[in-house]
Design an enzyme around this catalytic site. Sequence first.
Site, PDB file in Angstrom:
ATOM      1  N   PRO A  80      36.663  60.738  32.401  1.00 13.60           N
ATOM      2  CA  PRO A  80      36.499  59.520  31.602  1.00 13.60           C
ATOM      3  C   PRO A  80      37.843  59.028  31.038  1.00 13.60           C
ATOM      4  CG  PRO A  80      35.042  61.273  30.820  1.00 13.60           C
ATOM      5  CD  PRO A  80      35.942  61.889  31.842  1.00 13.60           C
ATOM      6  N   GLY A  82      40.652  57.495  28.626  1.00 16.51           N
ATOM      7  CA  GLY A  82      40.904  57.521  27.182  1.00 16.51           C
ATOM      8  C   GLY A  82      40.155  58.640  26.478  1.00 16.51           C
ATOM      9  N   GLY A  86      43.183  63.685  30.208  1.00 19.69           N
ATOM     10  CA  GLY A  86      44.282  63.498  31.169  1.00 19.69           C
ATOM     11  C   GLY A  86      43.985  62.562  32.322  1.00 19.69           C
ATOM     12  N   SER A  87      43.153  61.521  32.085  1.00 20.22           N
ATOM     13  CA  SER A  87      42.815  60.634  33.204  1.00 20.22           C
ATOM     14  C   SER A  87      44.046  59.886  33.720  1.00 20.22           C
ATOM     15  CB  SER A  87      41.707  59.652  32.816  1.00 20.22           C
ATOM     16  OG  SER A  87      42.153  58.796  31.801  1.00 20.22           O
ATOM     17  N   SER A  88      44.919  59.406  32.828  1.00 22.80           N
ATOM     18  CA  SER A  88      46.067  58.627  33.322  1.00 22.80           C
ATOM     19  C   SER A  88      47.053  59.524  34.069  1.00 22.80           C
ATOM     20  CB  SER A  88      46.757  57.858  32.193  1.00 22.80           C
ATOM     21  OG  SER A  88      47.142  58.737  31.176  1.00 22.80           O
ATOM     22  N   ALA A  89      47.234  60.753  33.599  1.00 21.37           N
ATOM     23  CA  ALA A  89      48.135  61.677  34.307  1.00 21.37           C
ATOM     24  C   ALA A  89      47.581  61.985  35.696  1.00 21.37           C
ATOM     25  CB  ALA A  89      48.305  62.970  33.510  1.00 21.37           C
ATOM     26  N   ALA A  90      46.266  62.209  35.801  1.00 23.70           N
ATOM     27  CA  ALA A  90      45.681  62.547  37.102  1.00 23.70           C
ATOM     28  C   ALA A  90      45.772  61.361  38.062  1.00 23.70           C
ATOM     29  CB  ALA A  90      44.228  62.996  36.918  1.00 23.70           C
ATOM     30  N   ASP A 130      50.980  66.548  30.235  1.00 27.76           N
ATOM     31  CA  ASP A 130      49.795  66.111  30.987  1.00 27.76           C
ATOM     32  C   ASP A 130      50.106  66.016  32.482  1.00 27.76           C
ATOM     33  OD1 ASP A 130      48.880  65.801  28.407  1.00 27.76           O
ATOM     34  OD2 ASP A 130      48.185  63.742  28.661  1.00 27.76           O
TER      35      ASP A 130
END
Length: 309
Positions: A80, A82, A86-90, A130
Amino acid sequence: MAACSAPGKIILFGEHAVVFGEPALAVAINLRTTARGDLAKEWSVNGLPLQDPHYKYVRNAVERSGTIGPLSMTVQSTIPEGSGMGSSAAVTVATLGALHESGHPAEPDLIASEAFDVEHNVQGRASPIDTSTSTHGHAVLVLKNRGPGFLWRLQKGERQWYLHHRDIPPMTFVVGHTGLEAATGPLVEKVRAFCEKNAEGRNMIVEIGQITLDGTEAMGKKDWVAVGSLMDRNHELLNALGVGHDKLDQFVAAAKPFSYGAKLTGAGGGGSMIALTDKPDEVARAIEAAGGRAFKVMTGQRGMEVISQ
Ligand code: MEV
């Protein structure tokens, strides 16, 4: 065509303090992002132009890697946004992996370095925890100096981080997601401003760094009681730094009767908390009864990997 996948992460100790160069410990979890690139007439992401604001990490990764193109990118994630997982890093790491596989395959240290640049560009002030955890997987310990298990060193201006592999026992954590998306950049900036004005803020950052070292040692001894009480103290300090949220406190209180310890994870201000427990079903039920969304996540996950070429 090239496709890569990369894991999300949870920070067990040390978020925010790591931005100042203090130690921190993160683990890769079993939620992943996949990115795939197919040759095309023009650049796009999930059918939208590369300039679409929703895909700023993908656009920055394309600019940073200088890959041949154009490619039609497809990015899918079970992490999910935010949420502190770590969604943005992934997204950044999986995209860089797919871009390099389409041209010149890259070693993990190059992906980790480029991914950190992308995150720094988009987020503003940041640490590499991250992006390095998503690249390497397993558990990543950030230290001020080089030690056993050394992976790579990353630097921004005066600040530098030594990233290390750590073996930690397989563990199940329950993540309690508030459903509130909190942007990391402004929270990092809030802590910087607080610490600039307040000496006690800087002392808290140093104490969090020490908690990471003590927590990592306790984990090595499987002393879950000690790990849990260090998590509790880390949570108090993050609240004192101003990155807590009422909902996070409510979920922490709900999880406590069934947990060794609980704390917010990631940037805070919403996002998620984690609980260390051997009663994951009870904790998940308690968090959901308090209005959260609970995920049982497992540690010991692989980092970035190529899934097809
Ligand atoms: C966010 O997952 C972790 C922070 O420490 C920011 C960073 O390290 O870049 C809050």
